[in-house]
Write an enzyme that holds these catalytic residues in place. Structure first.
Site, PDB file in Angstrom:
ATOM      1  N   HIS B 130       0.784  -1.384   0.088  1.00  0.00           N
ATOM      2  CA  HIS B 130       0.100  -0.016   0.148  1.00  0.00           C
ATOM      3  C   HIS B 130       0.912   1.248  -0.072  1.00  0.00           C
ATOM      4  O   HIS B 130       2.022   1.101   0.511  1.00  0.00           O
ATOM      5  CB  HIS B 130      -0.785  -0.088   1.188  1.00  0.00           C
ATOM      6  CG  HIS B 130      -1.989   0.990   1.547  1.00  0.00           C
ATOM      7  ND1 HIS B 130      -1.619   2.150   1.670  1.00  0.00           N
ATOM      8  CD2 HIS B 130      -3.395   0.824   1.193  1.00  0.00           C
ATOM      9  CE1 HIS B 130      -2.978   2.783   1.633  1.00  0.00           C
ATOM     10  NE2 HIS B 130      -3.753   2.023   1.462  1.00  0.00           N
ATOM     11  N   ASP B 206       3.141  -4.310   8.804  1.00  0.00           N
ATOM     12  CA  ASP B 206       1.826  -3.260   8.318  1.00  0.00           C
ATOM     13  C   ASP B 206       0.671  -4.270   8.602  1.00  0.00           C
ATOM     14  O   ASP B 206       0.520  -5.214   7.770  1.00  0.00           O
ATOM     15  CB  ASP B 206       1.888  -2.800   7.107  1.00  0.00           C
ATOM     16  CG  ASP B 206       0.558  -2.111   6.699  1.00  0.00           C
ATOM     17  OD1 ASP B 206      -0.306  -2.308   7.341  1.00  0.00           O
ATOM     18  OD2 ASP B 206       0.322  -1.594   5.751  1.00  0.00           O
ATOM     19  N   GLN B 209      -4.323  -4.976   7.174  1.00  0.00           N
ATOM     20  CA  GLN B 209      -5.289  -6.006   6.659  1.00  0.00           C
ATOM     21  C   GLN B 209      -5.343  -7.300   7.607  1.00  0.00           C
ATOM     22  O   GLN B 209      -6.110  -8.315   7.143  1.00  0.00           O
ATOM     23  CB  GLN B 209      -4.963  -6.533   5.354  1.00  0.00           C
ATOM     24  CG  GLN B 209      -5.192  -5.101   4.388  1.00  0.00           C
ATOM     25  CD  GLN B 209      -6.776  -4.653   4.437  1.00  0.00           C
ATOM     26  OE1 GLN B 209      -7.725  -5.275   4.698  1.00  0.00           O
ATOM     27  NE2 GLN B 209      -6.998  -3.292   3.931  1.00  0.00           N
ATOM     28  N   LYS B 232     -10.548  -0.577  10.630  1.00  0.00           N
ATOM     29  CA  LYS B 232     -10.586  -1.744   9.641  1.00  0.00           C
ATOM     30  C   LYS B 232     -11.123  -3.013  10.845  1.00  0.00           C
ATOM     31  O   LYS B 232     -11.212  -4.415  10.234  1.00  0.00           O
ATOM     32  CB  LYS B 232      -9.385  -1.988   9.014  1.00  0.00           C
ATOM     33  CG  LYS B 232      -9.200  -1.048   8.104  1.00  0.00           C
ATOM     34  CD  LYS B 232      -7.884  -1.431   7.010  1.00  0.00           C
ATOM     35  CE  LYS B 232      -7.267  -0.281   6.494  1.00  0.00           C
ATOM     36  NZ  LYS B 232      -8.078   0.376   5.293  1.00  0.00           N
ATOM     37  N   CYS B 374      -4.795   2.087  -3.889  1.00  0.00           N
ATOM     38  CA  CYS B 374      -3.392   2.816  -3.170  1.00  0.00           C
ATOM     39  C   CYS B 374      -2.003   1.844  -3.279  1.00  0.00           C
ATOM     40  O   CYS B 374      -1.493   1.680  -2.536  1.00  0.00           O
ATOM     41  CB  CYS B 374      -3.761   3.174  -1.829  1.00  0.00           C
ATOM     42  SG  CYS B 374      -4.829   4.432  -1.370  1.00  0.00           S
TER      43      CYS B 374
END
Lengths: 127, 418
Positions: B130, B206, B209, B232, B374
């Site tokens: 991303h 990261d 997700q 999220k 993104c």
């Protein structure tokens, strides 16, 4: 909204008019919509202050491509100062389908680029 | 309809915890929300937490001596302990509140990166990232003279690790997404992280997700930094956190400076506070941090292992149903084996632009994302202008997939595909 994608929109999307490049462009501009990656370039051949010929290129959604294609058909022979004054309402009316706020940028990207090219020519921007 | 998914009945019950999902669209369609990878919906418990805080507990933290301030501080720090436990951090002090993963990554880039990288060093990331896990490293490389390197991915978005040892040479920082937001690829961190450490690199993950969808154990992973976005994972917008190992955080200078992050300020010098407060300048996002704690309570009650299993079953089912549309020009992207991916399905439908597909799906009550997600460099590498993306969460049920398939058929019909 059932008429969301009308026959002629798809026709312009799959068979865009005036698509490609001019051998000799007097004015040109391009821009993109970073949200969706839509990209449009307009090239104009100008004679006596009028649009003698036009080509557009790029890729994107049916709405942005059809809008640009219809726009290219409507400006041949028009005075540059009239092109610069074209209203967004006129373009949306020409597109003729309901455009949601989220898709407004798609429908108007062609007009924005076309006006940039025409304005650049009128203002005598250096190439 | 008899459900094919074993987990469907429970998901159906859980969906009732999310009041937003009960509404119909302005066209009277049932809402099929398939864009949780962008931002999840919020259960009533999280909404109640926000309302409760502002109704009963609101006061600034770490300052007031009165009862309200003490209660606000207590709930705020309790939420930190909850998220620390949620990802199995060694202690709450290793959790720094940020707005989201983007801010967490920028914090590491400025605070750790500027002091630890020099010309000749390298940063290793992947082609899947991303923009939020790429642009900060481009800037850091430009500022420090370090080289920016990439783990390549194949046409399915699977990491190519054959030459990993070579790529790790001189690398001081490895920054990877746990799960790709575009293709759903689960990164093979159990292979990459030990090698990165052996090469002397610090590893940032990261988790935008992954943390919402699977059990995270930062100590088992041995991640040095791990970023999470609250919105999220059933939490409010504007709150997320950075996990960092104590030794690293203690050695790092502050990122933002101001109130609350200090011990003593004199006219020309300042002694900074201890971690985590050293990194939390100004009044924090108190209500949202507490509500994120409520989201963690909710997710743990549901069970992260159940959520992961449900999403994988859902994804496998969706992939199977979507393959039925291949004669209409549907193309699926991402790892072919559902076990290698999370609940994210990227696709295209013939020559219809994904924005047009998403607009048509919207008229049928189906919410999906369309665009470059993104990840513009990944799109360019793959030769895609854009993709459409459906993503699943704990509240999605078989009916959502049925609605997606029916809407895609309608889009194919409008575009005269097949």
């Amino acid at each position: 909204m059932e008429d969301f994608y009308k026959e002629y929109i798809l026709d312009h999307y799959r068979n865009p008019r005036n698509f490609g490049h001019l051998e000799r462009a007097d004015a040109a501009a391009e821009d993109l919509n970073p949200l969706c990656g839509d990209k449009i370039r307009f090239e104009l051949e100008i004679e006596d202050g009028r649009v003698k010929d036009v080509r557009f290129s790029g890729k994107g959604c049916a709405i942005s491509q059809a809008s640009a294609s219809m726009l290219s058909e409507s400006i041949k022979g028009e005075k540059l100062e009239d092109v610069v004054r074209m209203s967004r309402e006129a373009v949306l009316e020409n597109v003729g389908i309901g455009i949601s706020p989220a898709r407004m940028k798609c429908a108007l990207l062609g007009l924005k680029v076309l006006k940039s090219a025409a304005l650049g020519e009128i203002a005598g921007w250096p190439d | 309809m008899i459900a094919t998914l074993g987990s469907d009945a429970r998901a159906r019950a859980l969906a009732k915890d999310f009041p937003i999902l009960a509404q119909a669209t302005s066209r009277g369609k049932r809402l099929a929300f398939l864009d949780s990878a962008a931002s999840s919906q919020k259960p009533q418990a999280v909404i109640d937490s926000l309302v409760h805080y502002y109704t009963h507990d609101n006061a600034n933290i770490h300052r007031g001596v009165y009862e309200l301030a003490a209660r606000a501080t207590e709930h705020f720090e309790a939420a930190r302990a909850k998220v620390a436990h949620f990802i199995n951090a060694a202690e709450p002090a290793e959790i720094i509140w940020t707005r989201n993963v983007t801010e967490a990554i920028n914090l590491v880039s400025y605070s750790w990166g500027l002091g630890n990288l020099k010309p000749g060093d390298a940063i290793l990331t992947s082609q899947l990232e991303h923009h939020s896990n790429l642009v900060p490293w481009q800037l850091l490389a430009a500022k420090t003279g370090a080289e920016l390197r990439f783990i390549e991915v194949d046409e399915h978005g699977i990491h190519q690790l054959d030459d990993l040892d070579e790529r790790l040479r001189g690398v001081k920082l490895v920054a990877l997404s746990h799960v790709s937001n575009t293709l759903g690829t689960i990164a093979p961190l159990e292979t990459i992280i030990p090698k990165a450490h052996a090469a002397g690199a610090v590893v940032l993950i990261d988790g935008a997700q992954s943390a919402p969808h699977m059990k995270i154990d930062v100590r088992a992973l041995d991640a040095d930094f791990f970023g999470v976005s609250g919105h999220k994972m059933c939490g409010p917008t504007g709150i997320g956190f950075l996990y960092g190992k104590r030794a690293l955080l203690e050695a790092m200078p502050p990122f933002l400076t101001g109130g609350d992050m200090i011990k003593r300020v004199q006219f020309t010098t300042t002694t900074f506070n201890e971690i985590p407060w050293k990194f939390e300048a100004g009044t924090s996002n108190i209500a949202d941090a507490i509500a994120l704690g409520a989201a963690v309570d909710y997710l743990e009650a549901v069970g992260m292992d159940w959520i992961h299993a449900h999403e994988q079953a859902m994804t496998a089912y969706a992939l199977e149903r979507m393959r039925e549309l291949e004669p209409l020009g549907l193309t699926l992207y991402g790892p072919p084996n559902p076990a290698d991916r999370s609940g994210i399905v990227s696709f295209n439908l013939g020559d219809a632009h994904p924005h047009d597909v998403a607009s048509i799906l919207d008229t049928e009550g189906v919410c999906i994302r369309a665009g470059h997600h993104c990840t513009m460099p990944l799109m360019e590498k793959m030769g895609w202008t854009a993709t459409a993306r459906a993503s699943f969460y704990l509240y999605n049920v078989e009916e959502d997939v049925e609605q997606l398939i029916a809407a895609l058929r309608k889009a194919a019909q409008i575009f005269k595909l097949g």
